[in-house]
Every structure is written in C-alpha cells, then in structure tokens.
Design a protein around this motif. Structure first.
Motif, PDB file in Angstrom:
ATOM      1  N   ILE A 136      30.666  -0.913  -3.632  1.00 22.57           N
ATOM      2  CA  ILE A 136      30.210   0.475  -3.760  1.00 22.57           C
ATOM      3  C   ILE A 136      28.697   0.563  -3.983  1.00 22.57           C
ATOM      4  O   ILE A 136      28.063   1.543  -3.629  1.00 22.57           O
ATOM      5  N   TYR A 137      28.108  -0.489  -4.572  1.00 21.09           N
ATOM      6  CA  TYR A 137      26.664  -0.467  -4.844  1.00 21.09           C
ATOM      7  C   TYR A 137      25.845  -1.219  -3.781  1.00 21.09           C
ATOM      8  O   TYR A 137      24.690  -1.561  -4.026  1.00 21.09           O
ATOM      9  N   ALA A 138      26.464  -1.477  -2.624  1.00 24.23           N
ATOM     10  CA  ALA A 138      25.794  -2.305  -1.604  1.00 24.23           C
ATOM     11  C   ALA A 138      24.395  -1.810  -1.240  1.00 24.23           C
ATOM     12  O   ALA A 138      23.483  -2.607  -1.023  1.00 24.23           O
ATOM     13  N   GLU A 139      24.225  -0.493  -1.183  1.00 25.58           N
ATOM     14  CA  GLU A 139      22.914   0.050  -0.785  1.00 25.58           C
ATOM     15  C   GLU A 139      21.888  -0.060  -1.914  1.00 25.58           C
ATOM     16  O   GLU A 139      20.700   0.116  -1.692  1.00 25.58           O
ATOM     17  N   LEU A 140      22.371  -0.275  -3.130  1.00 26.06           N
ATOM     18  CA  LEU A 140      21.445  -0.366  -4.262  1.00 26.06           C
ATOM     19  C   LEU A 140      21.253  -1.832  -4.633  1.00 26.06           C
ATOM     20  O   LEU A 140      21.764  -2.329  -5.626  1.00 26.06           O
ATOM     21  N   HIS A 141      20.563  -2.525  -3.768  1.00 21.32           N
ATOM     22  CA  HIS A 141      20.273  -3.946  -3.918  1.00 21.32           C
ATOM     23  C   HIS A 141      18.759  -4.058  -3.797  1.00 21.32           C
ATOM     24  O   HIS A 141      18.189  -3.623  -2.801  1.00 21.32           O
TER      25      HIS A 141
ATOM     26  N   TYR B 191      24.509   9.791   9.018  1.00 18.71           N
ATOM     27  CA  TYR B 191      23.608   9.772  10.163  1.00 18.71           C
ATOM     28  C   TYR B 191      22.193  10.193   9.812  1.00 18.71           C
ATOM     29  O   TYR B 191      21.256   9.791  10.472  1.00 18.71           O
ATOM     30  N   GLY B 192      22.051  11.033   8.771  1.00 23.10           N
ATOM     31  CA  GLY B 192      20.739  11.661   8.638  1.00 23.10           C
ATOM     32  C   GLY B 192      20.007  11.506   7.332  1.00 23.10           C
ATOM     33  O   GLY B 192      19.004  12.189   7.128  1.00 23.10           O
ATOM     34  N   CYS B 193      20.469  10.651   6.419  1.00 26.91           N
ATOM     35  CA  CYS B 193      19.816  10.643   5.104  1.00 26.91           C
ATOM     36  C   CYS B 193      19.233   9.293   4.708  1.00 26.91           C
ATOM     37  O   CYS B 193      19.070   9.013   3.523  1.00 26.91           O
ATOM     38  N   ASP B 194      18.904   8.457   5.688  1.00 29.25           N
ATOM     39  CA  ASP B 194      18.323   7.153   5.346  1.00 29.25           C
ATOM     40  C   ASP B 194      17.061   7.315   4.498  1.00 29.25           C
ATOM     41  O   ASP B 194      16.811   6.533   3.585  1.00 29.25           O
ATOM     42  N   GLY B 195      16.271   8.340   4.805  1.00 29.94           N
ATOM     43  CA  GLY B 195      15.029   8.569   4.059  1.00 29.94           C
ATOM     44  C   GLY B 195      15.307   8.885   2.600  1.00 29.94           C
ATOM     45  O   GLY B 195      14.669   8.336   1.700  1.00 29.94           O
ATOM     46  N   GLU B 196      16.266   9.769   2.361  1.00 28.85           N
ATOM     47  CA  GLU B 196      16.614  10.133   0.989  1.00 28.85           C
ATOM     48  C   GLU B 196      17.185   8.927   0.234  1.00 28.85           C
ATOM     49  O   GLU B 196      16.866   8.709  -0.935  1.00 28.85           O
ATOM     50  N   VAL B 197      18.038   8.157   0.920  1.00 27.20           N
ATOM     51  CA  VAL B 197      18.622   6.976   0.262  1.00 27.20           C
ATOM     52  C   VAL B 197      17.516   5.995  -0.114  1.00 27.20           C
ATOM     53  O   VAL B 197      17.486   5.463  -1.228  1.00 27.20           O
ATOM     54  N   ALA B 198      16.571   5.801   0.808  1.00 30.02           N
ATOM     55  CA  ALA B 198      15.469   4.877   0.527  1.00 30.02           C
ATOM     56  C   ALA B 198      14.622   5.380  -0.647  1.00 30.02           C
ATOM     57  O   ALA B 198      14.203   4.595  -1.502  1.00 30.02           O
ATOM     58  N   ALA B 199      14.396   6.697  -0.696  1.00 33.79           N
ATOM     59  CA  ALA B 199      13.588   7.250  -1.790  1.00 33.79           C
ATOM     60  C   ALA B 199      14.297   7.073  -3.132  1.00 33.79           C
ATOM     61  O   ALA B 199      13.666   6.730  -4.135  1.00 33.79           O
TER      62      ALA B 199
ATOM     63  N   MET C 294       0.824  -1.217   0.000  1.00 34.07           N
ATOM     64  CA  MET C 294       0.000   0.000   0.000  1.00 34.07           C
ATOM     65  C   MET C 294       0.853   1.261   0.000  1.00 34.07           C
ATOM     66  O   MET C 294       0.597   2.185  -0.757  1.00 34.07           O
ATOM     67  N   GLU C 295       1.867   1.253   0.874  1.00 36.94           N
ATOM     68  CA  GLU C 295       2.658   2.474   1.018  1.00 36.94           C
ATOM     69  C   GLU C 295       3.357   2.835  -0.294  1.00 36.94           C
ATOM     70  O   GLU C 295       3.463   4.010  -0.648  1.00 36.94           O
ATOM     71  N   ASP C 296       3.812   1.808  -1.030  1.00 35.36           N
ATOM     72  CA  ASP C 296       4.517   2.110  -2.281  1.00 35.36           C
ATOM     73  C   ASP C 296       3.592   2.789  -3.292  1.00 35.36           C
ATOM     74  O   ASP C 296       3.995   3.693  -4.011  1.00 35.36           O
ATOM     75  N   ILE C 297       2.317   2.385  -3.298  1.00 37.62           N
ATOM     76  CA  ILE C 297       1.354   3.030  -4.201  1.00 37.62           C
ATOM     77  C   ILE C 297       1.166   4.489  -3.804  1.00 37.62           C
ATOM     78  O   ILE C 297       1.201   5.394  -4.642  1.00 37.62           O
ATOM     79  N   LEU C 298       1.008   4.709  -2.485  1.00 38.65           N
ATOM     80  CA  LEU C 298       0.782   6.080  -2.005  1.00 38.65           C
ATOM     81  C   LEU C 298       1.980   6.966  -2.312  1.00 38.65           C
ATOM     82  O   LEU C 298       1.829   8.099  -2.765  1.00 38.65           O
TER      83      LEU C 298
ATOM     84  N   GLU D 280      26.628   7.437 -13.046  1.00 37.64           N
ATOM     85  CA  GLU D 280      26.464   8.143 -11.767  1.00 37.64           C
ATOM     86  C   GLU D 280      25.010   8.545 -11.600  1.00 37.64           C
ATOM     87  O   GLU D 280      24.283   8.704 -12.582  1.00 37.64           O
ATOM     88  N   PRO D 281      24.586   8.737 -10.334  1.00 40.31           N
ATOM     89  CA  PRO D 281      23.188   9.077 -10.095  1.00 40.31           C
ATOM     90  C   PRO D 281      22.784  10.373 -10.793  1.00 40.31           C
ATOM     91  O   PRO D 281      23.609  11.267 -10.975  1.00 40.31           O
ATOM     92  N   ASP D 282      21.505  10.456 -11.198  1.00 39.70           N
ATOM     93  CA  ASP D 282      20.985  11.720 -11.716  1.00 39.70           C
ATOM     94  C   ASP D 282      20.538  12.611 -10.565  1.00 39.70           C
ATOM     95  O   ASP D 282      20.306  13.791 -10.754  1.00 39.70           O
ATOM     96  N   PHE D 283      20.433  12.030  -9.363  1.00 44.93           N
ATOM     97  CA  PHE D 283      20.030  12.824  -8.201  1.00 44.93           C
ATOM     98  C   PHE D 283      21.201  13.690  -7.725  1.00 44.93           C
ATOM     99  O   PHE D 283      22.353  13.362  -7.956  1.00 44.93           O
ATOM    100  N   THR D 284      20.844  14.769  -7.058  1.00 41.38           N
ATOM    101  CA  THR D 284      21.849  15.611  -6.430  1.00 41.38           C
ATOM    102  C   THR D 284      22.031  15.131  -4.987  1.00 41.38           C
ATOM    103  O   THR D 284      21.103  14.579  -4.404  1.00 41.38           O
ATOM    104  N   THR D 285      23.210  15.332  -4.445  1.00 41.37           N
ATOM    105  CA  THR D 285      23.479  14.967  -3.045  1.00 41.37           C
ATOM    106  C   THR D 285      22.385  15.523  -2.128  1.00 41.37           C
ATOM    107  O   THR D 285      21.992  16.674  -2.291  1.00 41.37           O
ATOM    108  N   PRO D 286      21.889  14.711  -1.184  1.00 37.44           N
ATOM    109  CA  PRO D 286      20.891  15.225  -0.257  1.00 37.44           C
ATOM    110  C   PRO D 286      21.343  16.555   0.365  1.00 37.44           C
ATOM    111  O   PRO D 286      22.520  16.721   0.678  1.00 37.44           O
ATOM    112  N   TRP D 287      20.393  17.457   0.514  1.00 37.13           N
ATOM    113  CA  TRP D 287      20.709  18.820   0.964  1.00 37.13           C
ATOM    114  C   TRP D 287      21.461  18.819   2.291  1.00 37.13           C
ATOM    115  O   TRP D 287      22.354  19.618   2.525  1.00 37.13           O
TER     116      TRP D 287
END
Lengths: 159, 390
Positions: free
Chosen positions: B206-211, B283-291, A1-5, B40-47
């Motif tokens: 180097i790509y460990a997080e992108l699995h 320490y602070g960018c787990d959310g950005e990495v996950a996105a 669900m969360e991935d859709i949102l 290389e990523p198209d994203f910019t480094t997290p702010w």
C-alpha cells in the motif's frame, strides 16, 4: 536545483539551514546554489503573498484588454515597454485572440484605475481600444486560494 | 440480564482489544493534543479525483459496478502496475478492485486459508493482520523483525517461526509502523525461501509510492514470484484517498478468483464513485503524488533529526510516513512512554506494542502532519524525553 526552487516557491523565508535539513544536503552547498540562482536571476526576489481584501488598505485591480497596432520592426515590444514602466501596471501580457495586450492595473480606488486607463493608457499613439474589467473578488492568486475553507478533521489516532 | 454465555462468537470475543483503540480513547479526551498518531495523509485527495466523483454523481452513476470493479479501472490498474513496477496482470482475470487494501487483506486470507493453517506475519505490523488471520480460521505466526536488520525480515527468523501448518507469508513493505523497506537482495532471499516452503506470499504494498530511497521493488516482480504472490495496493496513501475506501489486489487467476468470490458474496463491489475518481487520479495526478512525496520526504528528514537530537536512537525510515524511534533510554515501556507523553506534553504517538510484541521499546510517530505541527510536537517530546531520561 529544482528541489530548492520548489521549496522556496512554497516558502521564500526558508533559511539555508532549514533547506539543508529538509533536502538532506550540506548547508554550504545550498548557500552556494541559492547565490547562483539569485545571480542568474532564476530567483528574482522574495516577497509575501498578501490578501489585500483582509487588510485595512484598499487595493483595486483592473484587467484591461488593449488592442494596439504593432510597430514596424518592433512588433509589440515597443508599446509594451511604454506601458510596463508605469507603477500602476501590476502585470502585462501579450495575448493571442481578439485583443493584444492584457494590462493588469492596480490602484487604491476604481476611479484611480479608470483614470489611469483614460489618461495614460488609452491616449498612447498605437493603442486602438481598451476594455476595462474590474476584479470583484480574488478567489485564487498565483496558486494560492484566497477564500476561507473549512478545516478537515482527522481522527486523532488511526492504524 | 444474566447470560452465562457471551452472545458474541468465541473467536471474536477472544480477539485481543486493539492497542490503537485503547489509546484512541485516551487521546479523544484531549482535543487540543498534537497528534503524531495518525496513519493517514494530512493532504486532501487531489481535486481531479474529487471533481471526477462529483461528475460521476451528476451523471447518475449510482449503481453497482461489476464485482471485480469497473473494466476501465482494472485496465488502468494493470497498466499502472506495469508502468511503475514492471508487472504484468490480465485485467479481467488477475485484478480485483476492493474496499480499501484492508478488504483485500481479509479476502486474501479468507480465500487461502483452510481451518488451522498458519500465516507467517513479520512484526511490527499493521494491526489487522493477526485478527483477520484468526477470523479466517487461521493461526498467526509472528516473526519478529529487528532494528539491527533495518526491520527487514530475515530468512532465519522466518525459519524459526515456521511450522508445517504454514500456508502463507503476509508482509508489508514499505512498512507501517517502522518505515522500513526491503532491499532487492533481502527480498529475493525471502521470496526464494517462500518458494522452497511452497508458501503463498501476500504482499501488502500500500505504501509502494511512498519510497524515498530509489524505487520500490515489488515482491511480485522478482523471478518466479508472480504466481505465488497476491499483490495488494490501494489509493489511500499516495493519492490521499483514505475515506474513499478503495484498494486493489493483483495475482494469479485462481487466487484472485477465490478472493472475487468472497468479495461478491460480502460487499458486491467497491463504491462506484470512488472507482471513477480513482480512474482519473491514476491517469492524471502524478504531479500531485510527486509533490506529496517530496513533502513527506522533507518532513522525514526533519523528524529523524529531531528524534536523534533529543537523544533517541532512530532508525532511518525509507518509506511510508512513520518514524519508529527506540525509547529504551528513557527506561519506560512503550505504553508508559505514550501515556505519559500525552498527559505531560499533550503529544500523541502510538506505542510500538500496538503493532506486535516486538514493538516494545519503540513508538510510532507519524509525519503525515504539517511541518510546523511536527516541529511543535518534536519540541514537546524533547522536553519530555529530557525529563524522563534525566
């Protein structure tokens, strides 16, 4: 669900077929889940993020700090209900701190917003005071940065 | 000027030109091409990281750091490796902050190799492994990996390529350019074989997080592997920090010590503001990495589907941000395919041969680019494939 949102929050126009492809799940499942999310009002509606400054129409936003006297048995909900139904009210929040309600009012001109505050908001019985702040420039709205940024260049081929 | 001798050292002059470089020059002349050739990523480094570097400069932190890197960053890297992969390294003796993972690879090879010793290199592989091996006085021993094994290196192929000069095994999983990952069982087999042959393993993760298919298993985390493994990682990919040039190595004290010695004599230390930024992103960018990972994962599904829909066999990549389709059915070589695709449809992909001989018959398509661009690139490539295979 969360991935859709998360995906729809980014792009509300994604079709079930596109979501199915991107999320690697059957289209039928996606359709069912979206229907459920809509029925439960988790997804309230789909709409565009508009940069009014770039459009031909004028749109002015005022942030109005409102102090009110809460009503016995109803707290702030009764006065909030009175305020939120006005179509001029874009958003309404109950706040902690030195005032009680933050009323975001939109209009075509500053005069229109000021008029709404003076004629509709301030005279309400339980309103003690208002302080109006006009928005001069919108930099970031609901997660979207509204100002132009330079595009980053990457080398066309890298290992 | 008449010179019978090259002024460039023979070992440098003899290095083959990079297949990437040659292709770069072609693409450069076509500025409106859609490039699926970017590693290389198209994203910019997290702010948070960028802001932290600005603050670092404001504070006037413009000096050298300790050779092995800021103490706080080494502590953070050690605890990150523990938290994510269950690895335990002493931040003072077993962690080194480097100028990108690329420097760490070079350091590891230079620290390990005596003249004439050899390094087993599963291919297709990152372009720098063989030349860095040669520059370190070593001999690269290519080990082919195959699509029928999901590009996981096989012990039998290692066995066939190995000789008594072999000193180390240098491998990268999740892999650039194939997107392959090693499953635990296969990795255990390889690490056992390395132990039997007393090889040092340089694990470029180097790509460990992108699995995208469950968690990454680090080679160093397998039983008995830690003390023969130099683990290499960095901030470029998952944290979108390529331009900062910041990586790290973790491993047993003697090997990291040897690498730190070369590092001290060559670059002194990694850039200070980059290290301070890295500390904050760790320490602070787990959310950005996950996105970002979520976004890559969606593009991955789309690109694989498009490639298969155009009639190409495409192995399902499980990591990094590359698809590595077979172009065999077009009857073209990898280079012909890439050159004609560029000229006829203005889409850049990298010929598989840029990553080793066994990359023939494949091209690397990066999906580190936005979905609309990717869709347009795929539509053009489909037209081209239909013509070429027709």
């Amino acid at each position: 669900m969360e991935d859709i949102l998360l995906a729809l929050e980014q792009d509300g126009r994604l079709t079930a077929a596109q979501l199915a492809e991107r999320l690697g799940r059957p289209e039928e499942d996606i359709k069912k889940q979206i229907a459920k999310l809509e029925a439960e009002k988790v997804i309230r509606r789909y709409r565009a993020v508009v940069d009014w400054d770039k459009s031909d129409s004028e749109r002015v936003f005022g942030f109005i700090e409102v102090r009110v006297s809460p009503q016995r048995g109803q707290g702030f909900d009764a006065i909030a209900a009175r305020i939120m139904e006005f179509p001029e009210v874009h958003s309404l929040y109950l706040m902690s701190g030195t005032y009680d309600l933050m009323v975001v009012v939109q209009g075509k001109t500053m005069r229109e917003v000021a008029y709404f505050v003076a004629e509709r908001l301030a005279p309400l019985e339980s309103v003690l005071s208002t302080a109006t702040h006009f928005v001069l420039k919108r930099y970031k709205v609901d997660g979207d940065i509204m100002v132009e940024r330079t595009e980053n260049k990457r080398l066309p081929v890298t290992p | 000027m008449s010179t019978s001798h090259s002024r460039v050292a023979k070992r440098v002059a003899d290095l083959p030109p990079s297949g990437i470089r040659k292709f770069f020059e072609l693409v450069e002349r076509m500025p409106d091409a859609i490039s699926l050739a970017i590693g290389e990523p198209d994203f910019t480094t997290p702010w948070r990281g960028r802001e932290s570097a600005i603050y670092s400069l404001e504070k006037g932190h413009t000096h050298y750091t300790p050779t092995r890197g800021l103490q706080e960053l080494r502590d953070a890297v050690a605890s990150y490796l523990e938290r994510r992969f269950g690895l335990s390294y002493h931040p003072d003796r077993e962690v080194l902050i480097t100028v990108g993972a690329a420097e760490a690879i070079d350091l590891a090879l230079r620290a390990i190799l005596n003249p004439g010793e050899a390094v087993l290199i599963p291919q297709p592989c990152f372009v720098s492994y063989p030349p860095c091996t040669v520059l370190a006085g070593g001999v690269p021993l290519p080990v082919p990996t195959r699509v029928e094994h999901d590009f996981q290196v096989q012990v039998s192929d290692l066995e066939a390529a190995c000789d008594d000069r072999a000193r180390a095994l240098l491998m990268c999983y999740p892999n650039n350019p194939t997107g392959a990952v090693m499953d635990r069982e296969a990795l255990e087999g390889v690490m056992r074989w390395a132990e039997q042959n007393d090889l040092i393993v340089i694990a470029d993760e180097i790509y460990a997080e992108l699995h995208y298919d469950g968690g990454h298993v680090s080679a160093a985390a397998l039983p008995g592997a830690r003390d023969r493994t130099v683990l290499i990682g960095g901030f470029s990919k998952a944290w979108a920090m390529t331009g900062w040039r910041l990586g790290f190595a973790a491993g047993p004290q003697d090997l990291i010590g040897g690498m730190a010695k070369v590092h001290a004599y060559t670059v002194m230390c990694a850039p200070t503001m980059a290290q301070e930024a890295a500390l904050d992103v760790l320490y602070g960018c787990d959310g950005e990495v996950a996105a970002m990972r979520r976004e890559y994962d969606q593009r991955r599904r789309v690109i694989v589907r498009r490639l298969r829909d155009m009639g190409l066999d495409c192995f399902e990549p499980k990591g990094a941000f590359y698809a590595f389709p077979s172009i065999a059915r077009t009857g073209l070589t990898s280079e012909q395919f890439a050159e004609r695709l560029l000229q006829e449809e203005k889409v850049a992909v990298v010929p598989g041969t840029a990553f080793g001989e066994c990359g023939e018959g494949f091209v690397r398509c990066s999906y580190a680019t936005s979905l609309p661009t990717l869709e347009e690139g795929m539509a053009r490539m489909a037209r081209f494939v239909a013509r070429a295979a027709g």
